[in-house]
Design an enzyme around this catalytic site. Sequence first.
Site, PDB file in Angstrom:
ATOM      1  N   TYR A 267       0.833  -1.196   0.000  1.00  0.00           N
ATOM      2  CA  TYR A 267       0.000   0.000   0.000  1.00  0.00           C
ATOM      3  C   TYR A 267       0.870   1.250   0.000  1.00  0.00           C
ATOM      4  CZ  TYR A 267       0.811   0.790   5.026  1.00  0.00           C
ATOM      5  OH  TYR A 267       1.385   1.051   6.238  1.00  0.00           O
TER       6      TYR A 267
ATOM      7  N   ARG B 168       8.557   4.701  -4.102  1.00  0.00           N
ATOM      8  CA  ARG B 168       8.415   3.655  -3.086  1.00  0.00           C
ATOM      9  C   ARG B 168       7.346   2.642  -3.493  1.00  0.00           C
ATOM     10  NH1 ARG B 168       7.325   5.563   2.925  1.00  0.00           N
ATOM     11  NH2 ARG B 168       5.251   5.931   2.079  1.00  0.00           N
TER      12      ARG B 168
ATOM     13  N   ARG C 219      -7.168 -20.488  -3.850  1.00  0.00           N
ATOM     14  CA  ARG C 219      -6.177 -20.350  -2.779  1.00  0.00           C
ATOM     15  C   ARG C 219      -5.080 -21.416  -2.828  1.00  0.00           C
ATOM     16  NH1 ARG C 219      -4.200 -21.792   1.920  1.00  0.00           N
ATOM     17  NH2 ARG C 219      -3.602 -20.183   3.411  1.00  0.00           N
TER      18      ARG C 219
ATOM     19  N   LYS D 136       6.396  -1.794   1.918  1.00  0.00           N
ATOM     20  CA  LYS D 136       5.191  -1.259   2.568  1.00  0.00           C
ATOM     21  C   LYS D 136       4.057  -2.274   2.388  1.00  0.00           C
ATOM     22  CE  LYS D 136       3.016   3.267   3.309  1.00  0.00           C
ATOM     23  NZ  LYS D 136       3.076   3.330   4.766  1.00  0.00           N
TER      24      LYS D 136
ATOM     25  N   GLU E 164      12.080   1.754  14.452  1.00  0.00           N
ATOM     26  CA  GLU E 164      11.106   2.769  14.026  1.00  0.00           C
ATOM     27  C   GLU E 164       9.809   2.539  14.790  1.00  0.00           C
ATOM     28  OE1 GLU E 164       9.747   2.325   9.950  1.00  0.00           O
ATOM     29  OE2 GLU E 164       9.707   0.143  10.115  1.00  0.00           O
TER      30      GLU E 164
ATOM     31  N   LEU F  88      11.020   1.118   7.308  1.00  0.00           N
ATOM     32  CA  LEU F  88      10.460   1.651   6.068  1.00  0.00           C
ATOM     33  C   LEU F  88      11.196   2.947   5.745  1.00  0.00           C
ATOM     34  CD1 LEU F  88       8.048   1.219   4.026  1.00  0.00           C
ATOM     35  CD2 LEU F  88       6.938   3.075   5.277  1.00  0.00           C
TER      36      LEU F  88
HETATM   37  N1  PLP Z   1       7.436   3.419   9.222  1.00  0.00           N
HETATM   38  C1  PLP Z   1       6.285   2.745   9.172  1.00  0.00           C
HETATM   39  C2  PLP Z   1       6.247   1.350   9.723  1.00  0.00           C
HETATM   40  C3  PLP Z   1       5.131   3.322   8.615  1.00  0.00           C
HETATM   41  O1  PLP Z   1       3.985   2.623   8.553  1.00  0.00           O
HETATM   42  C4  PLP Z   1       5.211   4.652   8.134  1.00  0.00           C
HETATM   43  C5  PLP Z   1       4.046   5.316   7.562  1.00  0.00           C
HETATM   44  O2  PLP Z   1       2.951   4.822   7.545  1.00  0.00           O
HETATM   45  C6  PLP Z   1       6.415   5.338   8.228  1.00  0.00           C
HETATM   46  C7  PLP Z   1       7.528   4.681   8.763  1.00  0.00           C
HETATM   47  C8  PLP Z   1       6.560   6.750   7.749  1.00  0.00           C
HETATM   48  O3  PLP Z   1       6.525   6.819   6.350  1.00  0.00           O
HETATM   49  P1  PLP Z   1       6.042   8.119   5.602  1.00  0.00           P
HETATM   50  O4  PLP Z   1       6.846   9.250   6.142  1.00  0.00           O
HETATM   51  O5  PLP Z   1       6.356   7.852   4.173  1.00  0.00           O
HETATM   52  O6  PLP Z   1       4.584   8.282   5.876  1.00  0.00           O
END
Ligand code: PLP
Length: 283
Positions: free
Chosen positions: A32, A51, A100, A147, A179, A203
């Site tokens: 997503y 991304r 499936r 993501k 994070e 991420l």
């Molecule tokens: N890390 C994670 C796990 C996230 O889900 C997100 C955003 O949803 C971020 C970092 C921050 O990413 P962004 O600045 O692109 O929204």
Amino acid sequence: METAYLNGEFLPKNEIRISPDDRGFLFADGIYEVVRWYEGFFFDMASHMMRLKRSMSEIRISWTDADTFPFVAQELITLNILQDRPALVYLQVTRGAAKRTHAFPSTEVKPTVYAFAKGFRPDSETMASGIGVILRKDIRWSRCDIKSVSLLPNVLSFQEARDLGNYECIFVRDGLITEGAHSNVFFVIKGVLYTHPESENVLSGVTRKNVLRIAREAGINVREIAVPESRITELDEAFITNTSSEVAPIVSIDNKSVGNGNPGLVTKLLQEKFVAEIRALKG
Ligand code: PLP
């Protein structure tokens, strides 16, 4: 009535039907993206597109019309009359619907592409006064750079944070702070700004990237090095970044104050510079 997007069509959201055989539903086999609408433009759409394409390529999903996403997003803003409001556009691409079995379906199976827009009210008071976070073991997989829609560890950890009256859960893997459940995290120790380097454990946040650029432009000493949990007592400042919250100061971790318990000077400077950049883009 809300209008959403499914596989090339804009439809009333309540009429949208997705197959129970969709691999997004059965396997969380999809990715997503979330972009922020600032009453007139999407912030750094180019980085979100990069991304999006990277996430798809890493899990080998091919949405051949991916380049239409900026137009789809713009159309969702217009159709939902969100032009003059802060809004987010959510996009999800799954491997599509098929009988499936773990193996990928044949190449004829088209991905399912779903998107919607929603207005939201930025929580400026919380962003000014700061947030509390909890620190927990990173129970996620080892490809957090993708993501992926598979967010159960994030959901469970985030809910624990909320149940304890906090705003976010920050993860620790092998003694190092990675994070947040839906954000990147930054720390200031003795005037140096630290954040985890880009890797498979975090991420690559679009906000992270822009905040690092803004910090370097402001002459702040930046080190993309993971901070060990053991240094938590040394923190002068901390903050999270993401598309919806931008830069949010952390004032407590597991109920213990960070620094003097107020948003720090470096954090406030970066918040101000981020907001100024948006203001300049609005023209
Ligand atoms: N890390 C994670 C796990 C996230 O889900 C997100 C955003 O949803 C971020 C970092 C921050 O990413 P962004 O600045 O692109 O929204």
